[in-house]
Scaffold this motif. Structure first.
Motif, mmCIF file in Angstrom:
data_model
loop_
_atom_site.group_PDB
_atom_site.id
_atom_site.type_symbol
_atom_site.label_atom_id
_atom_site.label_comp_id
_atom_site.label_asym_id
_atom_site.label_seq_id
_atom_site.Cartn_x
_atom_site.Cartn_y
_atom_site.Cartn_z
ATOM 1 N N SER A 167 0.860 -1.176 0.000
ATOM 2 C CA SER A 167 0.000 0.000 0.000
ATOM 3 C C SER A 167 0.892 1.220 0.000
ATOM 4 O O SER A 167 1.643 1.422 0.938
ATOM 5 C CB SER A 167 -0.849 0.006 1.265
ATOM 6 N N GLU B 5 -1.932 -3.298 -12.586
ATOM 7 C CA GLU B 5 -3.035 -4.107 -12.065
ATOM 8 C C GLU B 5 -2.658 -5.563 -11.847
ATOM 9 O O GLU B 5 -3.315 -6.267 -11.091
ATOM 10 C CB GLU B 5 -4.249 -4.025 -13.006
ATOM 11 N N GLU B 6 -1.631 -6.029 -12.546
ATOM 12 C CA GLU B 6 -1.197 -7.402 -12.356
ATOM 13 C C GLU B 6 0.285 -7.516 -12.655
ATOM 14 O O GLU B 6 0.876 -6.664 -13.296
ATOM 15 C CB GLU B 6 -2.010 -8.383 -13.197
ATOM 16 N N ARG C 214 -2.756 -10.548 -9.260
ATOM 17 C CA ARG C 214 -3.636 -9.440 -9.610
ATOM 18 C C ARG C 214 -4.400 -8.975 -8.375
ATOM 19 O O ARG C 214 -4.615 -9.747 -7.441
ATOM 20 C CB ARG C 214 -4.577 -9.816 -10.745
ATOM 21 N N LYS C 215 -4.774 -7.724 -8.400
ATOM 22 C CA LYS C 215 -5.454 -7.121 -7.261
ATOM 23 C C LYS C 215 -6.795 -7.789 -7.001
ATOM 24 O O LYS C 215 -7.538 -8.095 -7.925
ATOM 25 C CB LYS C 215 -5.673 -5.627 -7.495
ATOM 26 N N TYR D 233 -4.585 -9.991 -2.781
ATOM 27 C CA TYR D 233 -4.270 -10.260 -4.185
ATOM 28 C C TYR D 233 -4.582 -11.714 -4.502
ATOM 29 O O TYR D 233 -4.434 -12.595 -3.640
ATOM 30 C CB TYR D 233 -2.787 -9.975 -4.455
#
Length: 173
Positions: free
Chosen positions: A86, A102-103, A150-151, A157
């Motif tokens: 984060s 995103e990944e 990925r999120k 994740y």
């Protein structure tokens, strides 16, 4: 040639919470803006003398690591290395509206289970990921296997090992 000056990453990691309020912008260092201001000098000889002096100052600042000059590709590499953590919204990681990572696809360097049967992976770049769900992989993850991360929701994740069913993990190191 336009370059971006970026403060040392270690400094940012320690001061990021202070700078991150409402996505605060980082200002260009004065050694850089002083150089840019030289172009407003009309007299060619004075302008050249200004450029020479300010380029020398910029060069010294970079050699002393007071600033770090980098490019967009290096910032993307940094984003990849920090994927899963984060981070505050800082201009150093791109401007508002830039495409976010995103990944990530990587390779497992090592994998082990704890007493409760949950997996921890160390990836090729040194990133450590720990399983937080109780999903049991069909095949034990091993070094050399490809992972796609990925999120998911709530800071977690999804990690697919060799394209198999995802397990939920979080970045721990």
């Amino acid at each position: 040639m336009l370059v971006r000056a970026i403060f040392m990453p270690a400094f940012l990691l320690y001061t990021a919470p202070l700078l991150a309020q409402n996505g605060a912008d980082l200002k260009a260092p004065s050694v850089f803006t002083d150089l840019i201001n030289c172009k407003s000098i009309e007299n060619a000889q004075e302008r050249l003398a200004c450029y020479d002096q300010k380029v020398d100052s910029l060069d010294k600042a970079q050699q002393n690591e007071d600033i770090i000059v980098t490019d967009k590709e290096a910032v993307q590499d940094a984003k990849k290395g920090l994927f899963g953590f984060s981070l505050p919204k800082l201009k150093i990681f791109g401007k508002e509206g830039d495409t976010q990572l995103e990944e990530l696809v990587s390779t497992i360097k090592s994998a082990h289970q704890d007493r409760s049967g949950k997996w921890t992976f160390v990836l090729e770049d040194g990133a450590e990921w720990q399983q937080i769900d109780s999903e049991i992989p069909r095949r034990d993850p091993k070094a050399g296997m490809e992972v796609k991360i990925r999120k998911a929701s709530l800071g977690s994740y999804f990690v697919n090992v060799e394209g198999r069913r995802a397990i939920r993990m979080r970045r721990i190191g």
